[in-house]
Design an enzyme around this catalytic site. Structure first.
Site, PDB file in Angstrom:
ATOM      1  N   ALA A  18       0.812  -1.224   0.000  1.00  0.00           N
ATOM      2  CA  ALA A  18       0.000   0.000   0.000  1.00  0.00           C
ATOM      3  C   ALA A  18       0.840   1.266   0.000  1.00  0.00           C
ATOM      4  O   ALA A  18       0.325   2.354  -0.218  1.00  0.00           O
ATOM      5  CB  ALA A  18      -0.939  -0.001   1.202  1.00  0.00           C
ATOM      6  N   GLY A  19       2.138   1.112   0.238  1.00  0.00           N
ATOM      7  CA  GLY A  19       2.992   2.298   0.402  1.00  0.00           C
ATOM      8  C   GLY A  19       3.289   2.997  -0.914  1.00  0.00           C
ATOM      9  O   GLY A  19       2.992   2.490  -2.005  1.00  0.00           O
ATOM     10  N   ARG A  23      11.307   7.568  -2.258  1.00  0.00           N
ATOM     11  CA  ARG A  23      12.676   7.706  -2.755  1.00  0.00           C
ATOM     12  C   ARG A  23      12.843   7.364  -4.236  1.00  0.00           C
ATOM     13  O   ARG A  23      13.907   7.546  -4.812  1.00  0.00           O
ATOM     14  CB  ARG A  23      13.620   6.854  -1.885  1.00  0.00           C
ATOM     15  CG  ARG A  23      13.938   7.516  -0.554  1.00  0.00           C
ATOM     16  CD  ARG A  23      14.604   6.563   0.413  1.00  0.00           C
ATOM     17  NE  ARG A  23      13.630   5.658   1.032  1.00  0.00           N
ATOM     18  CZ  ARG A  23      13.958   4.676   1.869  1.00  0.00           C
ATOM     19  NH1 ARG A  23      15.213   4.456   2.165  1.00  0.00           N
ATOM     20  NH2 ARG A  23      13.024   3.898   2.394  1.00  0.00           N
ATOM     21  N   GLN A  87      -5.948  -0.451   2.301  1.00  0.00           N
ATOM     22  CA  GLN A  87      -5.553   0.399   3.427  1.00  0.00           C
ATOM     23  C   GLN A  87      -5.741   1.837   2.919  1.00  0.00           C
ATOM     24  O   GLN A  87      -4.933   2.325   2.131  1.00  0.00           O
ATOM     25  CB  GLN A  87      -4.083   0.130   3.789  1.00  0.00           C
ATOM     26  CG  GLN A  87      -3.595   0.913   4.990  1.00  0.00           C
ATOM     27  CD  GLN A  87      -2.069   0.851   5.153  1.00  0.00           C
ATOM     28  OE1 GLN A  87      -1.334   0.596   4.190  1.00  0.00           O
ATOM     29  NE2 GLN A  87      -1.607   1.078   6.367  1.00  0.00           N
ATOM     30  N   GLU A 171      13.841   1.334  14.405  1.00  0.00           N
ATOM     31  CA  GLU A 171      13.898   1.933  13.070  1.00  0.00           C
ATOM     32  C   GLU A 171      15.061   2.915  13.002  1.00  0.00           C
ATOM     33  O   GLU A 171      15.435   3.525  14.010  1.00  0.00           O
ATOM     34  CB  GLU A 171      12.579   2.650  12.769  1.00  0.00           C
ATOM     35  CG  GLU A 171      11.415   1.713  12.568  1.00  0.00           C
ATOM     36  CD  GLU A 171      11.677   0.676  11.483  1.00  0.00           C
ATOM     37  OE1 GLU A 171      11.969   1.069  10.345  1.00  0.00           O
ATOM     38  OE2 GLU A 171      11.600  -0.521  11.796  1.00  0.00           O
ATOM     39  N   TYR A 383       7.403  -7.794 -46.885  1.00  0.00           N
ATOM     40  CA  TYR A 383       6.405  -7.594 -45.836  1.00  0.00           C
ATOM     41  C   TYR A 383       5.274  -8.582 -46.067  1.00  0.00           C
ATOM     42  O   TYR A 383       4.633  -8.567 -47.129  1.00  0.00           O
ATOM     43  CB  TYR A 383       5.849  -6.157 -45.830  1.00  0.00           C
ATOM     44  CG  TYR A 383       4.679  -6.077 -44.872  1.00  0.00           C
ATOM     45  CD1 TYR A 383       4.880  -6.344 -43.506  1.00  0.00           C
ATOM     46  CD2 TYR A 383       3.374  -5.823 -45.304  1.00  0.00           C
ATOM     47  CE1 TYR A 383       3.816  -6.352 -42.618  1.00  0.00           C
ATOM     48  CE2 TYR A 383       2.310  -5.822 -44.411  1.00  0.00           C
ATOM     49  CZ  TYR A 383       2.540  -6.088 -43.074  1.00  0.00           C
ATOM     50  OH  TYR A 383       1.493  -6.116 -42.193  1.00  0.00           O
ATOM     51  N   ARG A 457       3.155  -6.738 -65.226  1.00  0.00           N
ATOM     52  CA  ARG A 457       4.003  -5.583 -65.499  1.00  0.00           C
ATOM     53  C   ARG A 457       3.843  -5.138 -66.963  1.00  0.00           C
ATOM     54  O   ARG A 457       3.436  -5.922 -67.822  1.00  0.00           O
ATOM     55  CB  ARG A 457       5.450  -5.929 -65.197  1.00  0.00           C
ATOM     56  CG  ARG A 457       5.939  -7.107 -65.987  1.00  0.00           C
ATOM     57  CD  ARG A 457       7.284  -7.608 -65.485  1.00  0.00           C
ATOM     58  NE  ARG A 457       7.719  -8.703 -66.317  1.00  0.00           N
ATOM     59  CZ  ARG A 457       8.247  -9.817 -65.854  1.00  0.00           C
ATOM     60  NH1 ARG A 457       8.380 -10.007 -64.550  1.00  0.00           N
ATOM     61  NH2 ARG A 457       8.628 -10.750 -66.676  1.00  0.00           N
TER      62      ARG A 457
HETATM   63  C1  UD1 Z   1      10.486  -1.465   6.827  1.00  0.00           C
HETATM   64  C2  UD1 Z   1      10.705  -1.835   8.304  1.00  0.00           C
HETATM   65  C3  UD1 Z   1      12.204  -1.856   8.583  1.00  0.00           C
HETATM   66  C4  UD1 Z   1      12.893  -2.825   7.634  1.00  0.00           C
HETATM   67  C5  UD1 Z   1      12.563  -2.484   6.183  1.00  0.00           C
HETATM   68  C6  UD1 Z   1      13.073  -3.569   5.278  1.00  0.00           C
HETATM   69  C7  UD1 Z   1       8.754  -0.911   9.405  1.00  0.00           C
HETATM   70  C8  UD1 Z   1       8.242   0.155  10.321  1.00  0.00           C
HETATM   71  N1  UD1 Z   1      10.044  -0.865   9.121  1.00  0.00           N
HETATM   72  O1  UD1 Z   1      10.983  -0.144   6.659  1.00  0.00           O
HETATM   73  O2  UD1 Z   1      12.415  -2.253   9.940  1.00  0.00           O
HETATM   74  O3  UD1 Z   1      14.285  -2.794   7.861  1.00  0.00           O
HETATM   75  O4  UD1 Z   1      11.151  -2.396   5.993  1.00  0.00           O
HETATM   76  O5  UD1 Z   1      12.960  -3.190   3.926  1.00  0.00           O
HETATM   77  O6  UD1 Z   1       8.000  -1.768   9.012  1.00  0.00           O
HETATM   78  N2  UD1 Z   1       3.453  -0.356   3.459  1.00  0.00           N
HETATM   79  C9  UD1 Z   1       2.072  -0.444   3.485  1.00  0.00           C
HETATM   80  N3  UD1 Z   1       1.362   0.448   4.227  1.00  0.00           N
HETATM   81  C10 UD1 Z   1       1.949   1.427   4.965  1.00  0.00           C
HETATM   82  C11 UD1 Z   1       3.364   1.512   4.933  1.00  0.00           C
HETATM   83  C12 UD1 Z   1       4.096   0.609   4.180  1.00  0.00           C
HETATM   84  O7  UD1 Z   1       1.490  -1.308   2.841  1.00  0.00           O
HETATM   85  O8  UD1 Z   1       1.219   2.182   5.614  1.00  0.00           O
HETATM   86  C13 UD1 Z   1       4.224  -1.335   2.661  1.00  0.00           C
HETATM   87  C14 UD1 Z   1       5.074  -0.695   1.589  1.00  0.00           C
HETATM   88  O9  UD1 Z   1       4.385  -0.642   0.340  1.00  0.00           O
HETATM   89  C15 UD1 Z   1       6.270  -1.650   1.499  1.00  0.00           C
HETATM   90  C16 UD1 Z   1       6.354  -2.237   2.905  1.00  0.00           C
HETATM   91  O10 UD1 Z   1       5.120  -1.988   3.532  1.00  0.00           O
HETATM   92  O11 UD1 Z   1       6.046  -2.685   0.575  1.00  0.00           O
HETATM   93  C17 UD1 Z   1       7.497  -1.603   3.716  1.00  0.00           C
HETATM   94  O12 UD1 Z   1       7.295  -0.225   3.764  1.00  0.00           O
HETATM   95  P1  UD1 Z   1       8.506   0.793   3.632  1.00  0.00           P
HETATM   96  O13 UD1 Z   1       7.973   2.160   3.759  1.00  0.00           O
HETATM   97  O14 UD1 Z   1       9.352   0.477   2.472  1.00  0.00           O
HETATM   98  O15 UD1 Z   1       9.291   0.430   4.989  1.00  0.00           O
HETATM   99  P2  UD1 Z   1      10.763   0.769   5.337  1.00  0.00           P
HETATM  100  O16 UD1 Z   1      10.843   2.180   5.780  1.00  0.00           O
HETATM  101  O17 UD1 Z   1      11.674   0.327   4.279  1.00  0.00           O
HETATM  102 CA    CA Z   2      11.536  -0.562   2.298  1.00  0.00          CA
END
Ligand code: UD1
Ligand code: CA
Length: 482
Positions: A18-19, A23, A87, A171, A383, A457
């Site tokens: 869902a994220g 970056r 979500q 974290e 062709y 032709r």
């Molecule tokens: C997360 C971990 C971190 C770990 C890292 C590994 C947490 C708080 N931290 O950090 O300890 O070292 O992964 O890569 O979990 N996502 C959702 N909903 C949200 C937020 C995120 O579905 O509300 C999903 C994202 O799409 C992604 C995954 O969860 O696929 C991880 O989210 P991301 O923001 O990449 O976490 P990191 O900060 O990398």
């Molecule tokens: Ca990540």
């Protein structure tokens, strides 16, 4: 005995997708970015699905419909029974998992939940199995997969006590300078008992640097309840590294290509330069096939045994029979090539091309929705579109099927044994009957009966002495000017 509960225990899996992925600096969410021919999320889902979980779920949110589409194409979601939960607001990884509670409610107590971050495209099914195995063997309530990396920045760090027992994850944003020096990191892969995981996650809070509900906070909560938590340390860091930016995306894509090349070489395929060969994970290649540099084999392509794939050949979603030769610089999509076919160099086979055994298609020949029967040849500059071509047909250089009249695409039919002389146009719809000949340079607008010779032709006229007479005339003119 922890081990004895294993066999009957259903394993479920949940992918967090869902994220947003800030970056990447992109208009598209991170998980939709492509590597090795598929969106990142698809590689993760493929690994999860190959464990045949009792229930497979994915949490979607940012660009939810696009992410769902990426997981549904080619019938993937239908085939794997993948269920989506939304979500609405991305309040953190713990919050994401909580949204999925309802889809796992039907699993009987004693089930396990594998939780997989969507941004680990290099994860292998065997790694997920090792995590489940460790969880079962130790009798833990929740287990996190960790690994040691050179540069841990950005990751959650693994905290252990003086005896080395796993305590919690901090974290990056919340870590002290000393904690940031820890190189053992949370890979974002977890296994937990379904019976307790949701209840524990409800106790997480947002009192942290990112103001989010952190999934790793599950561990101190369970530990506080006197339950066993485990960290399974995975030796191959490369496999579990998250992709957060475009440099990591490129690196991960490269690793996926090299991985497939290695597997194929192990199974008896020769790859001249595996560093410069791009074979997608689902492509199949038979033994003793030789693949030259810069070949791209994509999608659901299947190449037979004993084939030759030349340099810079692109093959997408096509099948190639045993012993077929594809010379340098050919582009082939959604086509079927039988055994012993010879193509190229520089041939372009577009979707719907079917070449039967022994066909030769040479340089600068383009085909589309066209079938060539056994041993038919189109060796130079042609062709062929919407054409049904029989066996043993010879198509001369410069032949063109005029298949498009500006409105419709029309068929050309060339029956067995037909000979088309060079530089002919076949204005479709048109049919050339069995064994008929078309003289070079003809424009064929009417059907040709079997065994006839068609010529369209203009008659050739030779004007004797014309060049000399012209020279004498222009010499006279020039004298006048001087
Ligand atoms: C997360 C971990 C971190 C770990 C890292 C590994 C947490 C708080 N931290 O950090 O300890 O070292 O992964 O890569 O979990 N996502 C959702 N909903 C949200 C937020 C995120 O579905 O509300 C999903 C994202 O799409 C992604 C995954 O969860 O696929 C991880 O989210 P991301 O923001 O990449 O976490 P990191 O900060 O990398
Ligand atoms: Ca990540």
């Amino acid at each position: 005995m922890p081990g004895s509960r294993a066999a009957s225990q259903p394993v479920c899996a949940l992918i967090l997708a869902a994220g947003r992925g800030k970056r990447m600096k992109s208009g598209r969410v991170k998980l939709l970015h492509q590597l090795a021919g598929a969106p990142m999320i698809r590689h993760v889902a493929r690994a999860a699905a190959s464990l045949s979980p009792s229930i497979l779920g994915a949490v979607v949110g940012s660009q939810a419909s696009e992410v769902e589409a990426a997981l549904s194409s080619d019938g993937f979601a239908a085939r794997t029974g993948l269920r989506f939960v939304v979500q609405e607001q991305q309040l953190g990884t713990a919050h994401a998992v909580l949204q999925s509670e309802s889809i796992f409610s039907e699993v009987k107590r004693g089930g396990l939940l594998l939780i997989i971050n969507g941004d680990v495209p290099l994860v292998r099914a065997s790694t997920l199995r090792a995590l489940v195995k460790h969880h079962r063997r130790t009798g833990a309530t929740a287990t996190v997969l960790t690994t040691v990396v050179d540069d841990p920045s950005g990751y959650g760090r693994v905290l252990r006590d003086a005896d080395g027992a796993f305590v919690s994850i901090v974290e990056h944003g919340d870590a002290t300078a000393a904690q940031r020096r820890i190189t053992e990191i949370n890979a974002g892969l977890y296994c937990a008992d379904l019976s307790v995981v949701f209840e524990a996650l409800r106790r997480t809070s947002r009192g942290n640097a990112q103001g989010e509900y952190y999934l790793p906070d599950l561990f101190p909560i369970l530990r506080g309840q006197g339950r066993r938590i485990e960290a399974y340390s995975h030796p191959q860091a490369e496999e579990v590294l998250g992709v957060n930016d475009r440099a990591e995306l490129a690196r991960a894509g490269k690793i996926l290509y090299i991985r497939r090349a290695m597997e194929l070489m192990e199974s008896g395929v020769t790859i001249v330069d595996p560093d410069c060969t791009y074979i997608e994970p689902e492509v199949v290649v038979g033994r003793d096939t030789v693949i030259h540099p810069m070949a791209h084999l994509q999608g659901r392509t299947r190449i037979g045994s004993g084939c030759l794939i030349g340099a810079s050949v692109h093959v997408t979603d096509s099948t190639v029979g045993d012993g077929t030769v594809i010379r340098d610089m050919c582009v082939i999509a959604e086509s079927r090539l039988a055994k012993g076919v010879v193509i190229g160099p520089f041939a372009h086979l577009r979707p719907g091309t079917v070449l039967l055994e022994g066909v030769h298609v040479g340089n600068f020949v383009e085909t589309k929705k066209t079938k060539l029967g056994r041993k038919s040849k189109a060796n130079h500059l042609a062709y062929l579109g919407d054409a049904e071509i029989g066996h043993g047909v010879n198509i001369g250089a410069g032949t063109i099927t005029c298949n498009y009249d500006g409105v419709n695409k029309n068929p050309t039919i060339l029956e067995d044994g037909v000979f088309i002389g060079s530089d002919s146009q076949l204005v479709a719809p048109v049919k050339v009957g069995k064994g008929a000949y078309v003289g070079a340079g003809s424009t064929i607008t009417k059907d040709v009966p079997a065994y006839a010779l068609a010529l369209s032709r203009a008659q050739q006229r030779n004007i004797e002495g014309w060049v000399k007479r012209r020279s004498a005339k222009s010499a006279g003119k020039n004298r006048g000017k001087a």
